[in-house]
Write an enzyme that holds these catalytic residues in place. Structure first.
Site, PDB file in Angstrom:
ATOM      1  N   THR B  50       0.838  -1.209   0.000  1.00 51.83           N
ATOM      2  CA  THR B  50       0.000   0.000   0.000  1.00 51.83           C
ATOM      3  C   THR B  50       0.863   1.246   0.000  1.00 51.83           C
ATOM      4  O   THR B  50       0.598   2.222  -0.700  1.00 51.83           O
ATOM      5  CB  THR B  50      -0.946   0.010   1.223  1.00 51.83           C
ATOM      6  OG1 THR B  50      -1.617  -1.232   1.285  1.00 51.83           O
ATOM      7  CG2 THR B  50      -1.946   1.133   1.145  1.00 51.83           C
ATOM      8  N   CYS B  51       1.923   1.196   0.791  1.00 53.81           N
ATOM      9  CA  CYS B  51       2.848   2.330   0.859  1.00 53.81           C
ATOM     10  C   CYS B  51       3.421   2.617  -0.524  1.00 53.81           C
ATOM     11  O   CYS B  51       3.391   3.759  -1.002  1.00 53.81           O
ATOM     12  CB  CYS B  51       3.997   2.019   1.826  1.00 53.81           C
ATOM     13  SG  CYS B  51       3.456   1.482   3.462  1.00 53.81           S
ATOM     14  N   SER B  52       3.928   1.565  -1.174  1.00 54.52           N
ATOM     15  CA  SER B  52       4.650   1.738  -2.438  1.00 54.52           C
ATOM     16  C   SER B  52       3.734   1.989  -3.624  1.00 54.52           C
ATOM     17  O   SER B  52       4.089   2.732  -4.526  1.00 54.52           O
ATOM     18  CB  SER B  52       5.465   0.485  -2.762  1.00 54.52           C
ATOM     19  OG  SER B  52       6.378   0.207  -1.740  1.00 54.52           O
ATOM     20  N   VAL B  56       2.457   6.578  -1.565  1.00 53.54           N
ATOM     21  CA  VAL B  56       3.535   7.441  -2.072  1.00 53.54           C
ATOM     22  C   VAL B  56       3.252   7.965  -3.480  1.00 53.54           C
ATOM     23  O   VAL B  56       3.383   9.171  -3.716  1.00 53.54           O
ATOM     24  CB  VAL B  56       4.889   6.696  -1.997  1.00 53.54           C
ATOM     25  CG1 VAL B  56       5.979   7.486  -2.695  1.00 53.54           C
ATOM     26  CG2 VAL B  56       5.267   6.418  -0.547  1.00 53.54           C
TER      27      VAL B  56
END
Lengths: 193, 162
Positions: B50-52, B56
């Protein structure tokens, strides 16, 4: 640090006795008993983590009944680790297998997701198994922990290598400083197998 | 520490960063945020999905619109070391404005009251997913997720608030 040097200065038999009594790693000691209750996390993607319910691998599954070459380093994506240490094992994998080694393992105090990204970047995933000691407990048990806060890394591992046969440490090499790469490479351990 | 909220002052702290010249620096949040409009957003972990793949990229693609609305800095923090943050930043070659800052042992995240124990998932203590807008160090928007969801902490929500 001083304890590591003092241990190596004694004869290996005395060191083995002292090592066994303290539970630290040294030639002759059993790596699984030196770190009771410790497990490592195989480098993986998040989805693989979910699918396996974030399972961990106990040390005995890694070492029992196998000839293993294991090396540890301060951190994924850092200089010597990426440019010299991992390539040394990747490039010598055939020679290591020819000497009967079942697995070549790289371990670092990183989470398993960072390690997977790094292993893929170095194109080393096929040759080497990457495991994360994400809370440092494996290295702490083996007295291989070092504070690298000055390099903004926090508590990490020394640079080291070992040949472990059915759990027994047969060869054990630790660099004097983590930035050095003299005794922990594949060429040295190939001679020690 | 209670989680940071609207009306609070952004605490100061040192974060690790490889700058444009590839030099490892320690930067203070106050030096980046005092007298300016800044977005500070946080993620649980570099190289996680989810972060990548969502959080972001949202800020990277909306960076120009955010800057057009007066935002001076877009700061990303994660409890990772600066080497990992640098490698992660490199996977976004299109990024022009987001600074990838390393909160190596989580000190700043704890100062914000936003730590999250992800030990069971092999990550240790990390940060919650969040996005803050601060104007001269005063927090004007605080979007903090529960758990690992991605509902209110994206760039669109901040854009609406500007």
């Amino acid at each position: 640090m001083a304890s590591v040097l003092a241990r190596r200065a004694r004869g290996s038999a005395a060191a083995a006795l002292w090592g066994a009594a303290r539970g630290f790693a040294s030639v002759g000691s059993d790596i699984v008993s030196a770190a009771p209750g410790v497990s490592l996390q195989k480098a993986r993607s998040w989805d693989e983590g979910v699918a396996t319910k974030f399972s961990t691998t106990p040390l005995k599954d890694i070492f029992h009944g196998k000839k293993v070459v294991i090396f540890g380093l301060p951190g994924a994506y850092t200089g010597v680790c990426s440019q010299a240490h991992v390539p040394s094992y990747k490039n010598n994998i055939d020679k290591l297998k020819a000497k009967g080694i079942d697995s070549v393992i790289c371990v670092a105090v990183n989470d398993p997701y960072v390690l997977k990204g790094w292993a893929e970047k170095l194109q080393a995933k096929d040759a080497i198994e990457f495991y994360g000691d994400f809370d440092g407990s494996f290295h702490k048990s083996l007295d291989l922990e070092i504070d690298l806060s000055a390099a903004l890394l926090g508590r990490r591992s020394h640079r080291w290598s070992a040949f472990v046969d059915n759990g027994k440490i047969k060869a054990f090499n630790v660099e004097k400083a983590p930035s050095e790469f003299k005794v922990s490479g594949a060429e040295v351990i190939l001679d020690q197998i | 520490m209670a989680p940071i909220s609207v009306g609070d002052s952004l605490p100061d702290g040192q974060l690790g960063w490889f700058d444009e010249n590839d030099q490892l620096q320690q930067v203070s949040i106050h030096s980046l945020a005092a007298g300016k409009k800044v977005i500070l957003f946080g993620v649980p972990g570099a190289f996680t999905p989810t972060c990548s793949n969502q959080h972001v990229p949202g800020f990277i693609t909306q960076a120009e619109q955010l800057k057009a609305k007066g935002v001076d800095e877009i700061l990303l923090i994660s409890v990772n070391d600066p080497f990992v943050m640098k490698a992660w930043a490199k996977t976004y070659p299109e990024n022009k404005h987001v600074k990838f800052l390393a909160d190596g042992v989580g000190t700043y995240t704890k100062a914000l009251g936003l730590e999250l124990d992800l030990t069971e998932k092999g990550l240790g203590v990390r940060s919650r997913r969040f996005a803050l807008l601060a104007d001269n160090l005063k927090v004007t928007v605080a979007n903090i997720e529960e758990g690992g969801q991605f509902t209110i902490s994206g760039a669109e929500e901040i854009l609406k608030a500007l």
